[in-house]
Design a protein around this motif. Structure first.
Motif, PDB file in Angstrom:
ATOM      1  N   GLY A 116      91.482  64.020   7.015  1.00 45.09           N
ATOM      2  CA  GLY A 116      91.284  64.678   5.730  1.00 45.09           C
ATOM      3  C   GLY A 116      90.973  66.153   5.912  1.00 45.09           C
ATOM      4  N   ALA A 121      86.330  63.171   4.217  1.00 48.34           N
ATOM      5  CA  ALA A 121      87.553  62.669   3.586  1.00 48.34           C
ATOM      6  C   ALA A 121      88.513  62.225   4.682  1.00 48.34           C
ATOM      7  CB  ALA A 121      88.198  63.742   2.713  1.00 48.34           C
ATOM      8  N   GLY A 122      89.255  61.168   4.402  1.00 48.91           N
ATOM      9  CA  GLY A 122      90.274  60.730   5.339  1.00 48.91           C
ATOM     10  C   GLY A 122      90.268  59.233   5.573  1.00 48.91           C
ATOM     11  N   ARG A 123      90.957  58.819   6.627  1.00 49.38           N
ATOM     12  CA  ARG A 123      91.026  57.407   6.989  1.00 49.38           C
ATOM     13  C   ARG A 123      89.749  56.996   7.706  1.00 49.38           C
ATOM     14  NH1 ARG A 123      95.603  55.106  11.074  1.00 49.38           N
ATOM     15  NH2 ARG A 123      94.274  56.185  12.601  1.00 49.38           N
ATOM     16  N   LEU A 161      91.548  56.145  -0.494  1.00 45.55           N
ATOM     17  CA  LEU A 161      92.798  56.557   0.121  1.00 45.55           C
ATOM     18  C   LEU A 161      93.391  55.378   0.878  1.00 45.55           C
ATOM     19  CD1 LEU A 161      91.722  60.027   1.615  1.00 45.55           C
ATOM     20  CD2 LEU A 161      93.020  59.628  -0.486  1.00 45.55           C
ATOM     21  N   TYR A 163      96.159  54.265   4.076  1.00 41.93           N
ATOM     22  CA  TYR A 163      96.891  54.717   5.252  1.00 41.93           C
ATOM     23  C   TYR A 163      97.535  53.527   5.946  1.00 41.93           C
ATOM     24  CZ  TYR A 163      94.092  59.030   4.867  1.00 41.93           C
ATOM     25  OH  TYR A 163      93.499  60.183   4.436  1.00 41.93           O
ATOM     26  N   GLY A 202      90.620  54.297   3.392  1.00 45.72           N
ATOM     27  CA  GLY A 202      90.133  55.670   3.478  1.00 45.72           C
ATOM     28  C   GLY A 202      89.415  56.043   2.205  1.00 45.72           C
ATOM     29  N   ILE A 204      87.841  59.707  -0.196  1.00 47.11           N
ATOM     30  CA  ILE A 204      87.405  61.090  -0.373  1.00 47.11           C
ATOM     31  C   ILE A 204      86.012  61.048  -0.986  1.00 47.11           C
ATOM     32  CG2 ILE A 204      87.800  63.277  -1.560  1.00 47.11           C
ATOM     33  CD1 ILE A 204      90.761  62.689  -1.560  1.00 47.11           C
TER      34      ILE A 204
END
Length: 208
Positions: A116, A121-123, A161, A163, A202, A204
């Motif tokens: 992210g 933020a991200g996986r 999120l 992925y 994931g 945010i």
């Protein structure tokens, strides 16, 4: 006197102090790892692994005895640290800490958000048995996302999120209540049924 309450051992929980024969709590304003280190050292519990606010271990009772605690980290007792005795806090802001001894369940080491804009933020990836694994999104709901964002010091979740699974292992978490970290939720590793047709979870979070 000093103690930790509401955790799974004497070295984890809501920070409580005793003054004039009555127990009270500490407000989470400015509460950080240096403050937690002093608490853990005073209780002979090692060092602070993580610190928590927002009454992560439940709301305490009695007075709120300290606000804006500002330990340097070397003090021998929490009450030696600079702090405000006047406050505008409520018990929903009670501070907590997880100390290194005894530590979190040994098989869980670390979580991170990868890919992210920043570390909030991200996986979601978890270090388990020495390797990084992704987390199945089969039960990646608001409660699980909230536990993760708070445990990383990243505030609250804004949105999930999704992925692909590109790491060798897969972890599954399902929380029944708001916990200090995902380690205290129901979890399984590399079991096909809860991860069937899943994506990698994931999030945010609203922090940075």
């Amino acid at each position: 006197a000093l103690r930790l309450a509401g955790g799974r051992s004497r070295c984890e929980g809501r920070v409580e102090m005793e003054e004039a024969g009555a127990w009270g709590t500490v407000c989470d304003d400015g509460w950080d790892l240096a403050d937690g280190d002093v608490v853990c050292r005073q209780l002979r519990c090692g060092r602070a692994v993580s610190v928590h606010g927002a009454a992560a271990y439940g709301r305490g009772n009695g007075s709120i005895l300290r606000d804006e605690v500002g330990c340097a980290g070397h003090e021998g007792h929490l009450w030696e640290c600079p702090a405000a005795l006047e406050h505008d806090c409520t018990h929903k802001e009670d501070a907590g800490v997880v100390c290194s001894a005894p530590c979190l369940p040994a098989k869980h080491h670390q979580w991170r958000l990868s890919g992210g804009l920043d570390g909030c933020a991200g996986r979601l990836e978890v270090l388990f048995r020495g390797t990084w694994s992704t987390v199945c999104d089969s039960a990646w709901y608001g409660l699980e996302r909230t536990v993760l964002c708070r445990s990383l010091g990243c505030g609250i979740p804004l949105r999930p999120l999704s992925y692909g699974h590109t790491l060798p292992g897969r972890m599954f978490y399902k929380c029944e209540s708001l916990q200090p970290s995902l380690a205290y939720c129901h979890w399984t590793f590399n079991k096909s049924s809860p991860c069937y047709q899943s994506r990698a979870a994931g999030v945010i979070c609203n922090g940075t």
